[in-house]
Design an enzyme around this catalytic site. Structure first.
Site, PDB file in Angstrom:
ATOM      1  N   GLU A 111       0.831  -1.217   0.000  1.00  0.00           N
ATOM      2  CA  GLU A 111       0.000   0.000   0.000  1.00  0.00           C
ATOM      3  C   GLU A 111       0.859   1.257   0.000  1.00  0.00           C
ATOM      4  O   GLU A 111       0.974   1.925   1.024  1.00  0.00           O
ATOM      5  CB  GLU A 111      -0.998  -0.015   1.158  1.00  0.00           C
ATOM      6  N   PRO A 112       1.429   1.582  -1.151  1.00  0.00           N
ATOM      7  CA  PRO A 112       2.246   2.787  -1.271  1.00  0.00           C
ATOM      8  C   PRO A 112       1.408   4.052  -1.259  1.00  0.00           C
ATOM      9  O   PRO A 112       0.311   4.088  -1.810  1.00  0.00           O
ATOM     10  CB  PRO A 112       2.893   2.616  -2.646  1.00  0.00           C
ATOM     11  N   GLY A 113       1.928   5.086  -0.599  1.00  0.00           N
ATOM     12  CA  GLY A 113       1.278   6.393  -0.635  1.00  0.00           C
ATOM     13  C   GLY A 113       2.229   7.388  -1.265  1.00  0.00           C
ATOM     14  O   GLY A 113       2.074   7.821  -2.408  1.00  0.00           O
ATOM     15  N   CYS A 125       3.474  33.322  12.163  1.00  0.00           N
ATOM     16  CA  CYS A 125       4.108  33.984  13.290  1.00  0.00           C
ATOM     17  C   CYS A 125       4.777  32.974  14.184  1.00  0.00           C
ATOM     18  O   CYS A 125       4.315  32.714  15.303  1.00  0.00           O
ATOM     19  CB  CYS A 125       3.042  34.735  14.071  1.00  0.00           C
TER      20      CYS A 125
HETATM   21  N1  LLP Z   1       0.128   1.860   5.083  1.00  0.00           N
HETATM   22  C1  LLP Z   1       0.089   2.248   6.350  1.00  0.00           C
HETATM   23  C2  LLP Z   1      -0.581   1.398   7.327  1.00  0.00           C
HETATM   24  C3  LLP Z   1       0.670   3.460   6.736  1.00  0.00           C
HETATM   25  O1  LLP Z   1       0.638   3.816   8.005  1.00  0.00           O
HETATM   26  C4  LLP Z   1       1.285   4.275   5.773  1.00  0.00           C
HETATM   27  C5  LLP Z   1       1.866   5.564   6.141  1.00  0.00           C
HETATM   28  C6  LLP Z   1       1.293   3.838   4.432  1.00  0.00           C
HETATM   29  C7  LLP Z   1       0.715   2.617   4.126  1.00  0.00           C
HETATM   30  C8  LLP Z   1       1.909   4.643   3.328  1.00  0.00           C
HETATM   31  O2  LLP Z   1       3.257   4.840   3.511  1.00  0.00           O
HETATM   32  P1  LLP Z   1       4.107   5.576   2.374  1.00  0.00           P
HETATM   33  O3  LLP Z   1       4.144   4.665   1.166  1.00  0.00           O
HETATM   34  O4  LLP Z   1       3.402   6.829   2.075  1.00  0.00           O
HETATM   35  O5  LLP Z   1       5.435   5.785   2.987  1.00  0.00           O
HETATM   36  N2  LLP Z   1       3.410  12.293   7.498  1.00  0.00           N
HETATM   37  C9  LLP Z   1       4.622  11.530   7.267  1.00  0.00           C
HETATM   38  C10 LLP Z   1       4.315  10.170   6.712  1.00  0.00           C
HETATM   39  C11 LLP Z   1       3.416   9.346   7.607  1.00  0.00           C
HETATM   40  C12 LLP Z   1       3.182   7.987   7.056  1.00  0.00           C
HETATM   41  C13 LLP Z   1       2.095   7.306   7.792  1.00  0.00           C
HETATM   42  N3  LLP Z   1       1.751   6.025   7.306  1.00  0.00           N
HETATM   43  C14 LLP Z   1       5.538  12.292   6.304  1.00  0.00           C
HETATM   44  O6  LLP Z   1       5.166  13.377   5.877  1.00  0.00           O
HETATM   45  O7  LLP Z   1       6.639  11.828   6.011  1.00  0.00           O
END
Ligand code: LLP
Length: 431
Positions: free
Chosen positions: A290-292, A361
């Site tokens: 599950e890439p984000g 600020c």
């Molecule tokens: N699956 C789960 C269960 C997750 O908790 C996350 C990210 C992903 C998938 C996706 O991960 P990715 O492929 O995006 O690395 N706000 C932080 C990132 C928090 C990620 C939270 N979980 C930042 O700006 O770096």
């Protein structure tokens, strides 16, 4: 340049997805989030193709929509055939109202409220990624009321410590997420889930961290999860159908970050998993990832106007922009590095050392420190690259600053997919 959708045109202006960014800043004003539609689609296809090729039919990729949640993204994900991961009632609502098929939605989160659980079941959500005992009881009871059997996956912590920044490390035993295998609590919660009449346990989930470049991390977590699956089969006679390895593949924010070949890495992980399954005497479950970040990060770019340029004699220079931690809180939160350029002077030498400051600020409102820019002046356009992930989705109205609009760029043209907030929007819930 850092990514192939960035270039410099004959006017010396930075281009993004084939568009002159200085022209876009004129047309849509700043601050402005830009998205490259083709890049998002390419990334979806890379993941979907790699998962199918290396793991076979049924294995697939979900887009972790916390990275960037807005209706148009869910429409694109739907068209590309991605499933999605959501983490709140708000993300479910956004996906649903964008017409995303609810059966392809996985609902994550370490503390889903009763209202969210009921709403998700009402919407016909595909899967819950259940986190804890309380949640299992709540899901089972709402499912009972609706007279359905709800599919779930159990989130476990494999006890893996990734080499990434602390806020995004989630695989270690001491974590607010999931249930630890190492302490023996995972087997207890698995047995409990199997005992509930209105829940169907489909498999297990883990997510060890974010901004991970080494595919070995996925092999290591898969080893522990597959050993666990073999153990559960022996102990309870239950064979998991799904193993979700989470997201986390890293992206290049700055030149010194490595290049990552996602297709190749998934191929290597699959060889490892197949071998491990045959050694452990289990059938390979369907594998999900599950890439984000890696779907949307380099498909994003933010444009700002330069305001003041302040050089403190004997200290340093601050370049102030018309946005900041309200549209990109990642430097303030994690000291995350970004690459920036003066878009209307992109061919000039970057010989001006400075910090980029936002307009809030507070002193911590910075986007970068100690970076080299082309000599900036009031009215210049500053471009910050690779802002597609965790920028808009983490934005705020601190100081009552309205959020910038999101403009999607494609071969057919540019279009607003999220409108710029107005002062009325910012105060709309005030009584
Ligand atoms: N699956 C789960 C269960 C997750 O908790 C996350 C990210 C992903 C998938 C996706 O991960 P990715 O492929 O995006 O690395 N706000 C932080 C990132 C928090 C990620 C939270 N979980 C930042 O700006 O770096």
């Amino acid at each position: 340049m850092l990514h192939t959708n960035l270039d410099i045109n004959e006017k010396g202006n930075l281009t993004f997805a084939g568009y002159d960014t200085v022209e876009l800043a004129k047309e849509y004003k700043t601050p402005l989030y830009l998205l490259d539609e083709e890049r998002i689609r390419e990334k979806c296809r890379t993941y979907l193709g790699a998962m199918k090729k290396h793991f076979g039919e049924g294995s697939t990729a979900l887009y972790a929509s916390k990275a960037l949640s807005l209706k148009e993204i869910y429409r694109i994900a739907k068209e590309e055939g991605m499933s999605v991961d959501v983490v709140s009632g708000g993300e479910i609502y956004t996906a649903k109202t964008a017409g995303f098929p609810m059966e392809n939605v996985y609902f994550h989160g370490n503390n889903k409220t009763d209202d969210e659980i009921e709403y998700a079941i009402e919407c016909g959500i595909g899967y819950f990624v259940a986190d804890c005992r309380e949640e299992l009881i709540a899901i089972n009871s709402f499912a009972q009321k609706k007279n359905i059997v709800q599919k779930i996956i159990l989130r476990l912590t494999p006890g893996i410590d990734t080499h990434t920044y602390e806020a995004v490390r989630t695989g270690q035993v001491d974590s607010k997420f999931g249930t630890a295998i190492e302490t023996g609590q995972a087997i207890e919660i698995t047995e409990f889930a199997l005992s509930l009449s209105n829940i169907s346990l489909e498999g297990f989930h883990c997510h060890v961290g974010s901004q991970v470049f080494d595919g070995q991390t996925f092999c290591d977590s898969a080893d522990i999860m597959l050993d666990y699956i073999a153990f559960v089969k022996e102990k309870l006679g239950y064979e998991a159908k799904i193993l979700n390895l989470g997201g986390g593949y890293g992206v290049r924010y700055v030149e010194s970050d490595p290049h990552l070949d996602i297709e190749k890495s998934i191929g290597e992980v699959s060889v490892h998993i197949k071998k491990k399954c045959s050694e452990s005497g289990i059938d390979m479950p369907k594998i999900l990832m599950e890439p984000g970040r890696s779907i949307v990060a380099d498909a994003g770019l933010t444009l700002y106007s330069v305001g003041s340029v302040k050089t403190i004699t004997g200290y340093k220079s601050y370049v102030a922009i018309d946005g900041g931690m309200t549209d990109n809180p990642r430097y303030a939160l994690y000291k995350s590095a970004y690459s920036s350029i003066i878009a209307n002077k992109a061919k000039e030498e970057a010989d001006f050392c400075c910090a980029i400051a936002g307009k809030c600020c507070e002193s911590g409102d910075l986007i970068a420190e100690d970076i080299m820019l082309q000599k900036p002046e009031r009215g210049d356009i500053l471009a910050v690259m690779v802002t597609g992930a965790y920028n808009y989705s983490m934005s705020s109205n601190y100081n009552r600053i309205p959020r910038p609009p999101v403009v999607m760029l494609s071969k057919e043209g540019s279009r607003v997919v999220v409108k710029r907030e107005s002062y009325e929007d910012v105060a709309k819930n005030d009584i």
